[in-house]
Design a protein around this motif. Structure first.
Motif, short mmCIF file in Angstrom:
data_model
loop_
_atom_site.label_atom_id
_atom_site.label_comp_id
_atom_site.label_asym_id
_atom_site.label_seq_id
_atom_site.Cartn_x
_atom_site.Cartn_y
_atom_site.Cartn_z
N LEU A 127 0.81 -1.22 0.00
CA LEU A 127 0.00 0.00 0.00
C LEU A 127 0.84 1.27 0.00
O LEU A 127 0.42 2.29 -0.55
CB LEU A 127 -0.95 0.01 1.20
N ARG A 128 2.01 1.22 0.59
CA ARG A 128 2.86 2.42 0.58
C ARG A 128 3.35 2.73 -0.83
O ARG A 128 3.77 3.85 -1.12
CB ARG A 128 4.02 2.26 1.55
N GLN A 129 3.27 1.75 -1.71
CA GLN A 129 3.59 1.98 -3.12
C GLN A 129 2.33 2.27 -3.92
O GLN A 129 2.27 3.25 -4.67
CB GLN A 129 4.31 0.76 -3.70
N SER A 130 1.30 1.44 -3.76
CA SER A 130 0.09 1.60 -4.58
C SER A 130 -0.73 2.81 -4.19
O SER A 130 -1.43 3.39 -5.03
CB SER A 130 -0.78 0.34 -4.49
N ARG A 131 -0.64 3.24 -2.95
CA ARG A 131 -1.43 4.40 -2.50
C ARG A 131 -0.53 5.59 -2.15
O ARG A 131 -0.94 6.49 -1.42
CB ARG A 131 -2.27 4.03 -1.27
N THR A 132 0.70 5.59 -2.64
CA THR A 132 1.62 6.67 -2.30
C THR A 132 1.06 8.05 -2.69
O THR A 132 0.38 8.19 -3.71
CB THR A 132 2.99 6.47 -2.99
N GLN A 133 1.36 9.04 -1.87
CA GLN A 133 0.93 10.42 -2.13
C GLN A 133 2.13 11.35 -2.30
O GLN A 133 1.99 12.56 -2.25
CB GLN A 133 0.03 10.89 -0.98
N LEU A 134 3.29 10.74 -2.53
CA LEU A 134 4.51 11.52 -2.66
C LEU A 134 4.40 12.55 -3.78
O LEU A 134 4.92 13.66 -3.68
CB LEU A 134 5.70 10.59 -2.92
N GLY A 135 3.69 12.19 -4.85
CA GLY A 135 3.53 13.11 -5.98
C GLY A 135 2.69 14.33 -5.67
O GLY A 135 2.58 15.24 -6.50
N LEU A 136 2.08 14.37 -4.48
CA LEU A 136 1.23 15.50 -4.12
C LEU A 136 1.98 16.61 -3.39
O LEU A 136 1.39 17.65 -3.07
CB LEU A 136 0.07 15.02 -3.22
N GLN A 137 3.26 16.41 -3.12
CA GLN A 137 3.99 17.38 -2.31
C GLN A 137 3.93 18.80 -2.89
O GLN A 137 3.60 19.76 -2.19
CB GLN A 137 5.45 16.95 -2.15
N LYS A 138 4.26 18.94 -4.17
CA LYS A 138 4.25 20.27 -4.79
C LYS A 138 2.84 20.83 -4.83
O LYS A 138 2.62 22.02 -4.59
CB LYS A 138 4.83 20.19 -6.19
N PHE A 139 1.86 19.97 -5.13
CA PHE A 139 0.46 20.37 -5.18
C PHE A 139 0.02 20.94 -3.84
O PHE A 139 -0.56 22.03 -3.75
CB PHE A 139 -0.37 19.15 -5.57
N LEU A 140 0.33 20.21 -2.76
CA LEU A 140 -0.06 20.65 -1.42
C LEU A 140 0.59 21.97 -1.04
O LEU A 140 -0.03 22.81 -0.38
CB LEU A 140 0.34 19.59 -0.38
N SER A 141 1.83 22.17 -1.48
CA SER A 141 2.54 23.40 -1.12
C SER A 141 1.92 24.64 -1.75
O SER A 141 2.17 25.76 -1.30
CB SER A 141 4.02 23.29 -1.52
N ASN A 142 1.10 24.44 -2.77
CA ASN A 142 0.44 25.56 -3.46
C ASN A 142 -1.01 25.75 -3.03
O ASN A 142 -1.72 26.58 -3.61
CB ASN A 142 0.50 25.36 -4.97
N LEU A 143 -1.44 24.99 -2.03
CA LEU A 143 -2.81 25.10 -1.54
C LEU A 143 -2.81 25.67 -0.13
O LEU A 143 -1.85 25.51 0.62
CB LEU A 143 -3.48 23.72 -1.53
N PRO A 144 -3.90 26.32 0.27
CA PRO A 144 -3.98 26.84 1.64
C PRO A 144 -4.08 25.71 2.65
O PRO A 144 -4.48 24.58 2.32
CB PRO A 144 -5.27 27.69 1.62
N TYR A 145 -3.72 26.02 3.89
CA TYR A 145 -3.78 25.04 4.99
C TYR A 145 -5.15 24.37 5.06
O TYR A 145 -5.27 23.17 5.30
CB TYR A 145 -3.47 25.75 6.31
N SER A 146 -6.20 25.14 4.81
CA SER A 146 -7.56 24.63 4.96
C SER A 146 -7.91 23.53 3.99
O SER A 146 -8.89 22.79 4.20
CB SER A 146 -8.57 25.78 4.80
N LEU A 147 -7.15 23.36 2.91
CA LEU A 147 -7.47 22.36 1.90
C LEU A 147 -6.53 21.15 1.92
O LEU A 147 -6.55 20.33 1.01
CB LEU A 147 -7.44 22.99 0.50
N GLN A 148 -5.73 21.02 2.99
CA GLN A 148 -4.80 19.90 3.08
C GLN A 148 -5.53 18.56 3.03
O GLN A 148 -5.19 17.67 2.25
CB GLN A 148 -3.99 19.99 4.38
N ALA A 149 -6.55 18.40 3.86
CA ALA A 149 -7.28 17.12 3.91
C ALA A 149 -8.02 16.86 2.62
O ALA A 149 -8.09 15.72 2.14
CB ALA A 149 -8.26 17.12 5.09
N ALA A 150 -8.58 17.90 2.02
CA ALA A 150 -9.31 17.73 0.76
C ALA A 150 -8.38 17.23 -0.33
O ALA A 150 -8.72 16.32 -1.10
CB ALA A 150 -9.95 19.05 0.34
N ALA A 151 -7.18 17.78 -0.40
CA ALA A 151 -6.22 17.39 -1.43
C ALA A 151 -5.73 15.96 -1.23
O ALA A 151 -5.44 15.24 -2.19
CB ALA A 151 -5.04 18.35 -1.43
#
Length: 294
Positions: free
Chosen positions: A242-266
């Motif tokens: 699951l750490r491979q199939s459900r990895t969210q590593l690719g979201l790092q840059k995306f998250l850095s461009n979103l407000p704190y309030s949308l962390q869980a949504a992203a």
């Protein structure tokens, strides 16, 4: 700030997957525009952009007594997943089906940890059955709740279940540590939480060959093989897969461009990589323009 019931409901719905998907797919969200109107500009303080509006809306529903499940999920994402861990070492899953329940948040790092949210707006009626199911599927089981529910939760939750409180200041306090015990996991329950391909990968990692059978028989064959395995070895295999199939590593840059309030949504709403820039542009839109999205 005390928020009227209708405005509270509108502010809560602002963080729905429907709004997030519209902004990602179209670069705008008519639902967002309608909800902002229902909330009222005066409740969004000095919000200038869509990003500011989300932050102000989250602040308005963070008041104890008014906090929704989303407030808790966002706190877990920020303070546990991204605070204690990182996207390099952990992943956050939401709404994981376990027997007749849905686990609110599951964090996978070196183990599997579930967080069942019981906000002050929730009932504790189903909690005993939920915890029974989660103890058969995850190594570490926790309830995160409000100060108002703490005493009742202490009475309900078995001693091996961890207890956390989201306090009035929005900080997470650990009241009781969970007992990490993969030995108690039930292979049949764990199997239900996986995609069939993931279960096959787990078996392969354990050196168990899945025979070639017709597609109509494959599910049953994989399930039977899975249920024969030892709980601890299965758990280790599931974490690795699951750490491979459900990895969210690719979201790092995306998250850095979103407000704190949308962390869980992203982290909990699947967005195609090609739509991420469109969503980022949408949250940067001036609020006076976004109010007319149609």
């Amino acid at each position: 700030m005390v928020v009227e019931k209708s405005k509270l409901a509108a502010a809560t719905r602002l963080f729905s997957a429907a709004v997030f998907h519209q902004m990602a797919q179209k670069g705008k969200s008519p639902i967002f525009a309608r909800l902002v109107k229902e909330i009222g500009r005066e409740r969004l303080c000095s919000a200038v952009s869509v990003s500011d509006a989300f932050d102000a809306a989250l602040q308005s529903i963070t008041v104890p007594g008014s906090r929704s499940e989303y407030v808790y999920k966002n706190a877990i994402a920020k303070k546990i997943l991204l605070g204690r861990h990182s996207l390099r070492t952990a992943a956050m899953l939401t709404e994981v089906r376990v027997e007749g329940s849905k686990a609110d948040v599951v964090v996978l790092n070196g183990t599997s940890t579930v967080y069942e949210i019981k906000s002050e707006r929730d009932s504790l009626k189903r909690l005993p059955n939920q915890l029974d199911s989660y103890l058969r599927a995850f190594a570490s089981v926790n309830v995160i709740t409000s100060e108002a529910h703490l005493d009742c939760t202490l009475d309900i939750a078995p001693s091996e279940v961890g207890l956390l409180v989201l306090n009035r200041q929005g900080k997470i306090s650990q009241i009781r540590d969970a007992v990490d015990c993969p030995e108690r996991i039930n292979p049949a329950t764990l199997f239900e939480t996986l995609r069939i391909q993931e279960a096959c990968q787990v078996l392969s990692g354990l050196g168990v060959a899945v025979p070639q059978v017709p597609n109509t028989e494959r599910f049953g064959v994989v399930q039977e093989l899975f249920e024969r395995q030892k709980p601890v070895e299965l758990h280790e295999g599931v974490i690795a897969v699951l750490r491979q199939s459900r990895t969210q590593l690719g979201l790092q840059k995306f998250l850095s461009n979103l407000p704190y309030s949308l962390q869980a949504a992203a982290l909990s709403t699947p967005i195609r990589k090609g739509d991420q820039d469109r969503l980022i542009a949408a949250v940067e839109t001036p609020l006076v323009e976004a109010e007319h999205w149609a």
